[in-house]
Design an enzyme around this catalytic site. Sequence first.
Site, PDB file in Angstrom:
ATOM      1  N   THR A 115     -10.281 -59.879 -19.592  1.00  0.00           N
ATOM      2  CA  THR A 115      -9.196 -59.188 -20.296  1.00  0.00           C
ATOM      3  C   THR A 115      -9.590 -57.764 -20.671  1.00  0.00           C
ATOM      4  O   THR A 115      -8.742 -56.962 -21.046  1.00  0.00           O
ATOM      5  CB  THR A 115      -8.801 -59.964 -21.556  1.00  0.00           C
ATOM      6  OG1 THR A 115      -9.965 -60.175 -22.367  1.00  0.00           O
ATOM      7  CG2 THR A 115      -8.209 -61.325 -21.197  1.00  0.00           C
ATOM      8  N   HIS A 122     -17.394 -58.934 -25.832  1.00  0.00           N
ATOM      9  CA  HIS A 122     -17.831 -58.613 -27.182  1.00  0.00           C
ATOM     10  C   HIS A 122     -18.649 -59.793 -27.699  1.00  0.00           C
ATOM     11  O   HIS A 122     -18.772 -60.828 -27.027  1.00  0.00           O
ATOM     12  CB  HIS A 122     -16.649 -58.275 -28.094  1.00  0.00           C
ATOM     13  CG  HIS A 122     -15.566 -59.327 -28.132  1.00  0.00           C
ATOM     14  ND1 HIS A 122     -15.726 -60.547 -28.766  1.00  0.00           N
ATOM     15  CD2 HIS A 122     -14.314 -59.336 -27.614  1.00  0.00           C
ATOM     16  CE1 HIS A 122     -14.623 -61.260 -28.651  1.00  0.00           C
ATOM     17  NE2 HIS A 122     -13.746 -60.556 -27.939  1.00  0.00           N
ATOM     18  N   HIS A 175     -17.871 -63.535 -27.479  1.00  0.00           N
ATOM     19  CA  HIS A 175     -17.988 -64.274 -26.214  1.00  0.00           C
ATOM     20  C   HIS A 175     -19.378 -64.862 -26.009  1.00  0.00           C
ATOM     21  O   HIS A 175     -19.589 -65.646 -25.078  1.00  0.00           O
ATOM     22  CB  HIS A 175     -17.710 -63.342 -25.017  1.00  0.00           C
ATOM     23  CG  HIS A 175     -16.307 -62.832 -24.943  1.00  0.00           C
ATOM     24  ND1 HIS A 175     -15.998 -61.497 -24.894  1.00  0.00           N
ATOM     25  CD2 HIS A 175     -15.123 -63.498 -24.904  1.00  0.00           C
ATOM     26  CE1 HIS A 175     -14.685 -61.348 -24.819  1.00  0.00           C
ATOM     27  NE2 HIS A 175     -14.142 -62.544 -24.821  1.00  0.00           N
ATOM     28  N   LYS A 212      -2.963 -67.869 -28.756  1.00  0.00           N
ATOM     29  CA  LYS A 212      -1.987 -66.783 -28.756  1.00  0.00           C
ATOM     30  C   LYS A 212      -0.631 -67.295 -29.228  1.00  0.00           C
ATOM     31  O   LYS A 212      -0.247 -68.423 -28.966  1.00  0.00           O
ATOM     32  CB  LYS A 212      -1.835 -66.184 -27.350  1.00  0.00           C
ATOM     33  CG  LYS A 212      -3.142 -65.700 -26.733  1.00  0.00           C
ATOM     34  CD  LYS A 212      -3.698 -64.514 -27.481  1.00  0.00           C
ATOM     35  CE  LYS A 212      -5.011 -64.061 -26.864  1.00  0.00           C
ATOM     36  NZ  LYS A 212      -5.618 -62.945 -27.623  1.00  0.00           N
ATOM     37  N   ARG A 218       0.716 -62.943 -23.123  1.00  0.00           N
ATOM     38  CA  ARG A 218      -0.252 -61.878 -22.862  1.00  0.00           C
ATOM     39  C   ARG A 218       0.345 -60.868 -21.893  1.00  0.00           C
ATOM     40  O   ARG A 218       1.060 -61.242 -20.951  1.00  0.00           O
ATOM     41  CB  ARG A 218      -1.515 -62.488 -22.249  1.00  0.00           C
ATOM     42  CG  ARG A 218      -2.684 -61.527 -22.165  1.00  0.00           C
ATOM     43  CD  ARG A 218      -3.816 -62.135 -21.356  1.00  0.00           C
ATOM     44  NE  ARG A 218      -4.283 -63.383 -21.921  1.00  0.00           N
ATOM     45  CZ  ARG A 218      -5.228 -63.464 -22.843  1.00  0.00           C
ATOM     46  NH1 ARG A 218      -5.756 -62.360 -23.327  1.00  0.00           N
ATOM     47  NH2 ARG A 218      -5.624 -64.634 -23.292  1.00  0.00           N
ATOM     48  N   GLN A 236      -7.359 -73.614 -14.548  1.00  0.00           N
ATOM     49  CA  GLN A 236      -8.736 -73.795 -15.012  1.00  0.00           C
ATOM     50  C   GLN A 236      -9.275 -75.149 -14.569  1.00  0.00           C
ATOM     51  O   GLN A 236     -10.460 -75.278 -14.238  1.00  0.00           O
ATOM     52  CB  GLN A 236      -8.828 -73.658 -16.532  1.00  0.00           C
ATOM     53  CG  GLN A 236     -10.278 -73.662 -17.016  1.00  0.00           C
ATOM     54  CD  GLN A 236     -10.434 -73.185 -18.444  1.00  0.00           C
ATOM     55  OE1 GLN A 236      -9.796 -72.234 -18.868  1.00  0.00           O
ATOM     56  NE2 GLN A 236     -11.286 -73.864 -19.197  1.00  0.00           N
ATOM     57  N   ASP A 238     -11.680 -73.731 -28.586  1.00  0.00           N
ATOM     58  CA  ASP A 238     -10.288 -73.533 -28.179  1.00  0.00           C
ATOM     59  C   ASP A 238     -10.054 -73.917 -26.719  1.00  0.00           C
ATOM     60  O   ASP A 238      -8.914 -73.964 -26.261  1.00  0.00           O
ATOM     61  CB  ASP A 238      -9.861 -72.081 -28.413  1.00  0.00           C
ATOM     62  CG  ASP A 238     -10.680 -71.092 -27.598  1.00  0.00           C
ATOM     63  OD1 ASP A 238     -11.831 -71.414 -27.236  1.00  0.00           O
ATOM     64  OD2 ASP A 238     -10.173 -69.995 -27.316  1.00  0.00           O
ATOM     65  N   LYS A 291     -13.585 -62.434 -40.344  1.00  0.00           N
ATOM     66  CA  LYS A 291     -13.766 -62.772 -38.937  1.00  0.00           C
ATOM     67  C   LYS A 291     -15.114 -62.293 -38.418  1.00  0.00           C
ATOM     68  O   LYS A 291     -15.527 -61.157 -38.647  1.00  0.00           O
ATOM     69  CB  LYS A 291     -12.637 -62.158 -38.111  1.00  0.00           C
ATOM     70  CG  LYS A 291     -12.564 -62.680 -36.683  1.00  0.00           C
ATOM     71  CD  LYS A 291     -11.279 -62.260 -36.007  1.00  0.00           C
ATOM     72  CE  LYS A 291     -11.167 -62.883 -34.618  1.00  0.00           C
ATOM     73  NZ  LYS A 291      -9.899 -62.512 -33.957  1.00  0.00           N
ATOM     74  N   LYS A 298     -16.358 -58.586 -36.033  1.00  0.00           N
ATOM     75  CA  LYS A 298     -15.489 -57.445 -36.260  1.00  0.00           C
ATOM     76  C   LYS A 298     -16.119 -56.512 -37.298  1.00  0.00           C
ATOM     77  O   LYS A 298     -16.761 -56.956 -38.245  1.00  0.00           O
ATOM     78  CB  LYS A 298     -14.118 -57.902 -36.778  1.00  0.00           C
ATOM     79  CG  LYS A 298     -13.305 -58.702 -35.767  1.00  0.00           C
ATOM     80  CD  LYS A 298     -12.729 -57.809 -34.687  1.00  0.00           C
ATOM     81  CE  LYS A 298     -11.789 -58.588 -33.772  1.00  0.00           C
ATOM     82  NZ  LYS A 298     -11.218 -57.743 -32.716  1.00  0.00           N
ATOM     83  N   THR A 299     -15.918 -55.217 -37.126  1.00  0.00           N
ATOM     84  CA  THR A 299     -16.315 -54.230 -38.116  1.00  0.00           C
ATOM     85  C   THR A 299     -15.085 -53.387 -38.429  1.00  0.00           C
ATOM     86  O   THR A 299     -14.006 -53.597 -37.855  1.00  0.00           O
ATOM     87  CB  THR A 299     -17.429 -53.317 -37.574  1.00  0.00           C
ATOM     88  OG1 THR A 299     -16.902 -52.524 -36.500  1.00  0.00           O
ATOM     89  CG2 THR A 299     -18.609 -54.131 -37.065  1.00  0.00           C
TER      90      THR A 299
END
Length: 418
Positions: free
Chosen positions: A40, A45, A48, A82, A86, A172, A193, A230, A233-234
């Site tokens: 994606t 990041h 993952h 989601k 997407r 998948q 998930d 979360k 994240k920053t």
Amino acid sequence: MDLLKDLEWRGIIYQQTDEENLKTILDTEKISLYCGIDPTADSMHIGHLLPFLTLRRFQQHGHRPIVLVGGATGLIGDPSGKSEERKLQTLEAVEHNVRGIQKQLQSIFDFEGENGAAMVNNYDWIGSIDMVTFLRDYGKHIGINYMLAKDTISSRLDTGISFTEFTYTILQAMDFNHLYQNFGCRVQIGGSDQWGNITTGLELIRKMNGEGAKAFGLTIPLVTKADGTKFGKTEGGSVWLDGEKTTPYEFYQFWLNTADADVVKYLKFFTFLPHEEIEALERAVESEPHLRQAQKTLAEEMTRLIHGEEALQQAIKISAALFSGHVKDLSADEIKVGFKDVPSFERTSNDDVALVELLVEAKISPSKRQAREDIQNGAISINGEKNTDVEYIITENDRIEGQFTLIRRGKKKYTLIK
């Protein structure tokens, strides 16, 4: 230590489809197993990382990892997690993203030797399948009621889900079946998930290969922070593995700033340190939290893994210089990295300039009077050195490699003069 016991000690296992038989197979055979990611973006990041690092643990125990980048499924979009459709990417964009992610995965796995990792792209087998083949050979094996029972699909029925994303779980499943048949792949690893997609794959393998087909699924828990915010994240957004998006210094600082309440869990999740060393660091968190030894170890291990030893040493050097204030020890490139997010001011001239005038020009001090007071009071530092001379002239000698002058007002307010 036994692999599954190690994973349990680390808190990595969330769900398994058949714990007893999987343990038996892992104890008696060397197997192939896979984990996948959809492209994606052109970089992963840190959100993952955990499933792939878990896959690497299997490789360290002699099993063969298969790393799948979803060039085909990335064109479709996983409905998992989601609430809306997407945005579809072009084939060119997906191919670009695939190349970026494959490069990063190559730094995590060993691709040489008897159990060297295999890199695959599901576009190679899904991209050429026509609609009739898809419906006849695969669609007939997965019932509508079975799919509607999946949380990732049922949660979208009220808000709406397209047929495109509805079929994702079958695609998948086709991956798992293809790898089972062509690579002897026995296990799929994924985030929590992905449970629904993994079990659909097991269903398809059973239907297409007979009741005796033995395959397994294992999921990883969602990584959370103790304060409820979360993970990964920053204020600036995601922490990317791409050094252009998140510099190695920023990457290092992210891990270094881990809270005491989270650091031991992250050492277990993300590093390959032995139990004894992690337990010793856990005791250090309790007895000497101010030393932050666990955080330093975590930051070093993760930065070395993703960016290499040279980038780690640069990150440590920048961190030490900023902490001590000795920024003259840094190169211009290191200044760019370490002060990437501080306010900057670009002069239109390279001529010498009075410090008082520069402070006003760059809006560091609001007026010449205040600038003089700031200098006299010792509130102004130039390249890490305090300056109390109100007549001081900024010259070429004050430019680091002829490019930057770093001025600090007070303890923390930096301005980068270009």
